[in-house]
Design an enzyme around this catalytic site. Sequence first.
Site, PDB file in Angstrom:
ATOM      1  N   SER A 179      13.919 -30.716   9.501  1.00  0.00           N
ATOM      2  CA  SER A 179      13.552 -31.945   9.740  1.00  0.00           C
ATOM      3  C   SER A 179      12.048 -32.100  10.184  1.00  0.00           C
ATOM      4  O   SER A 179      11.217 -33.216  10.378  1.00  0.00           O
ATOM      5  CB  SER A 179      13.980 -32.229  11.375  1.00  0.00           C
ATOM      6  OG  SER A 179      15.355 -32.665  11.102  1.00  0.00           O
ATOM      7  N   LYS A 226      10.224 -34.694   8.040  1.00  0.00           N
ATOM      8  CA  LYS A 226      10.141 -36.107   8.479  1.00  0.00           C
ATOM      9  C   LYS A 226       8.594 -36.514   8.821  1.00  0.00           C
ATOM     10  O   LYS A 226       8.389 -37.929   8.547  1.00  0.00           O
ATOM     11  CB  LYS A 226      11.128 -36.266   9.605  1.00  0.00           C
ATOM     12  CG  LYS A 226      12.528 -36.254   9.317  1.00  0.00           C
ATOM     13  CD  LYS A 226      13.531 -36.312  10.499  1.00  0.00           C
ATOM     14  CE  LYS A 226      14.955 -35.885  10.009  1.00  0.00           C
ATOM     15  NZ  LYS A 226      15.720 -35.387  11.195  1.00  0.00           N
ATOM     16  N   SER A 241      13.707 -37.334  15.817  1.00  0.00           N
ATOM     17  CA  SER A 241      14.065 -36.398  14.612  1.00  0.00           C
ATOM     18  C   SER A 241      15.409 -37.042  14.011  1.00  0.00           C
ATOM     19  O   SER A 241      16.496 -36.405  13.729  1.00  0.00           O
ATOM     20  CB  SER A 241      14.534 -35.026  14.928  1.00  0.00           C
ATOM     21  OG  SER A 241      14.582 -34.336  13.900  1.00  0.00           O
ATOM     22  N   GLU A 263      17.889 -36.685   3.709  1.00  0.00           N
ATOM     23  CA  GLU A 263      18.808 -35.959   4.843  1.00  0.00           C
ATOM     24  C   GLU A 263      20.278 -35.892   4.477  1.00  0.00           C
ATOM     25  O   GLU A 263      20.871 -34.852   4.501  1.00  0.00           O
ATOM     26  CB  GLU A 263      18.728 -36.601   6.091  1.00  0.00           C
ATOM     27  CG  GLU A 263      17.533 -36.458   6.837  1.00  0.00           C
ATOM     28  CD  GLU A 263      17.321 -34.929   7.438  1.00  0.00           C
ATOM     29  OE1 GLU A 263      18.481 -34.658   8.290  1.00  0.00           O
ATOM     30  OE2 GLU A 263      16.443 -34.173   7.316  1.00  0.00           O
TER      31      GLU A 263
END
Length: 242
Positions: free
Chosen positions: A21, A24, A85, A121
Amino acid sequence: VLETRKRILELHAGERFPMQSVYKLPIAMAVLNEIGDGHLQLDQIVHVSKSDYLRAGQGSPLRDAHPEGADVSVRELMRLAVSESDGSASDVLLRLIGGPETVMRYLRGIGVKGIEVRDSERQIGSDWSIQYENWATPDSAIELLRRVDQPLILKFMREAMTAPGRIRAGLPEGTVLAHKTGTGGTKRGVTSATNDIGIATLPDGRHLAIAVFVADAKADEAARDSVIAKIAKAAWDEAVSR
């Protein structure tokens, strides 16, 4: 230390680590760049349908709060992706800007090499091996942090409370920290990624950038988090003493 570019500690700084993550953050930065170019609006409302949600087991506070779908602003999608997240929010943002190619074009434009954003993702969650295709070197993560100059992104990073046992646990209480974490799954006793990158404000107002990636570890979560906290403390203590 960002103001002086002085290195305090580095180990395996040029090696590739799966971001999970952490990726991101460059996605959100690329989104804000697209907003600045007039391709999106911060208050633009986006319909997120059930089909946009990640599967159970992948983190998505938006999905959990609105299982039937929701109308959400681009700003809120960014907050969810960075501060909480949220993988579903991140994937919607990635789709809005045209996919990983836009993120990579943005990274090249700001002079950041050594970070690879290739997949959504959803794709990362579909196959264990795909997470390793979305990687960063610690060196490049520090360079990315050096380029985070958007107040909104920094605000969302300061509000992030994920994995408090990592960098935050190694800093004095009350330290201002803007960070982004990343955590992989565990397979046959091996956890793919335990990451935290961030900017801590030193007592004299200077800024300390920290990027720690722990890959393919057999240790439990407490031990992995503790290693990151100890590295953060060592870096802080050295920076303060200079």
